[in-house]
Design an enzyme around this catalytic site. Sequence first.
Site, PDB file in Angstrom:
ATOM      1  N   TYR A 178      26.128 -74.509 -41.646  1.00  0.00           N
ATOM      2  CA  TYR A 178      26.330 -73.061 -41.630  1.00  0.00           C
ATOM      3  C   TYR A 178      26.361 -72.579 -40.192  1.00  0.00           C
ATOM      4  O   TYR A 178      25.825 -73.239 -39.284  1.00  0.00           O
ATOM      5  CB  TYR A 178      25.174 -72.336 -42.331  1.00  0.00           C
ATOM      6  CG  TYR A 178      25.057 -72.555 -43.813  1.00  0.00           C
ATOM      7  CD1 TYR A 178      25.861 -71.858 -44.711  1.00  0.00           C
ATOM      8  CD2 TYR A 178      24.105 -73.434 -44.316  1.00  0.00           C
ATOM      9  CE1 TYR A 178      25.728 -72.045 -46.079  1.00  0.00           C
ATOM     10  CE2 TYR A 178      23.963 -73.624 -45.689  1.00  0.00           C
ATOM     11  CZ  TYR A 178      24.778 -72.929 -46.562  1.00  0.00           C
ATOM     12  OH  TYR A 178      24.639 -73.119 -47.910  1.00  0.00           O
ATOM     13  N   HIS A 223      30.866 -70.447 -54.161  1.00  0.00           N
ATOM     14  CA  HIS A 223      29.466 -70.875 -54.003  1.00  0.00           C
ATOM     15  C   HIS A 223      28.798 -71.074 -55.363  1.00  0.00           C
ATOM     16  O   HIS A 223      27.601 -70.809 -55.544  1.00  0.00           O
ATOM     17  CB  HIS A 223      28.681 -69.862 -53.169  1.00  0.00           C
ATOM     18  CG  HIS A 223      27.653 -70.490 -52.271  1.00  0.00           C
ATOM     19  ND1 HIS A 223      27.890 -70.779 -50.954  1.00  0.00           N
ATOM     20  CD2 HIS A 223      26.377 -70.887 -52.502  1.00  0.00           C
ATOM     21  CE1 HIS A 223      26.813 -71.309 -50.398  1.00  0.00           C
ATOM     22  NE2 HIS A 223      25.874 -71.394 -51.333  1.00  0.00           N
TER      23      HIS A 223
END
Length: 410
Positions: free
Chosen positions: A132, A280
């Site tokens: 991330y 997601h």
Amino acid sequence: MKLEQAVCVEDMARLARQALPRIAYDFIDGGVEGEVGLARNRSEFDRYKLLPRYLVDVAGRPQTVTLFGREYTAPFGVSPMGLAGFFRKGADLMIARAAAKAGVPYIMSSASCDSIEAAVKEAPGTTWFQIYGTRNPDITMDLVRRARALDVPVLVMTIDTPVIGKRERNMRNGFRRPMKMTPDVILQGLSRPAWTLAYLREGGIPMMQNWQPYAAAGASADDVADLYGTETPAPGQTWEILEAVRAAWPGPLAVKGVLHPDDARRAQAIGADGLVVSNHGGRQLDSAPAPIEMLPAIVEATGGRMEILVDSGVRRGSDIGKLLCLGARAALVGRPAMFGAAAAGEPGVAHVFRILRQEIDLLMGQMGWPDLSAARPECLIDTRSPDQPMRRAATAPEPAPGHLKKVAMP
């Protein structure tokens, strides 16, 4: 139910539900808000029907697929999933080993409990790494450095988490930082004594080993988890972080969490080699479209010049087949692999892979696909467009002239 009795992914989910307290199972299984996005991820697969062709030689049916220049034995892999060690100690490495033995890619999450160094040591050719953007970009770039030092085959950067979605199951169950032992949590633990005993024996919350190097010396697992929660998500990040990662990473780079065709084009322009079309797993924006809804537009936007993978809601071999018909190179599964690990460790993950491979094999036989190149748009009927002419069905291979025989009519 025993492991060998599980014949589909839903059976594996039942086994995981039997093994885990509700607070743990719901973390894996849940979505956000009303979970309509979670349901949509499944229901949108039903939009498409598969149109079979028969009298095709399908005696072989290889499932091999090439992704980012490497060959894998099946058109699926494992999505990144954080905190796997909470559900079973060492689960990250169990999934990595099972994937290596099956010859499919496993994307290790930077939020995993085991480290990328340990995973690559056990499964060097099939372990990819997901990162991330962090509030401190130096951490992001150091994760890239570590992946480069390990010669990770593919780096995956997730972009769909500027903030954490409202995960209501977690909120109701008390799954938050810091974790509090409420009476309800204690009762859940007592209902699954084997899991609770193992959790306590291992010292409670597991260490997030990928993040341990960025914490102070001697930091506890709680301290490291707090650091991770401070650094992610990073709502201020922009496309500049992807540009920086691209500049620092010499190998194949995939961008995960893309749903908009313009974002796909932007990632392509920056130099990404592939995309993971994903919402997601229904865990971020409840009203987001299902990835299979956006896949055709993203394939068109990228002009066939990127490796396209898809996750979120994949549960059947037929789901994978439909994604291939719409232009994906492969599918990724998250929850199914975690269900397997939670239920039975590495053998459970391997069993999930066997189920999917068998379902794909049967699908190829029924569809008249000698290999996966036969999975084309013409094999699908879009039930949302009943008034449109049916697409030309995939043409069966013509037999060689020497094989033609005259049949005497009675």
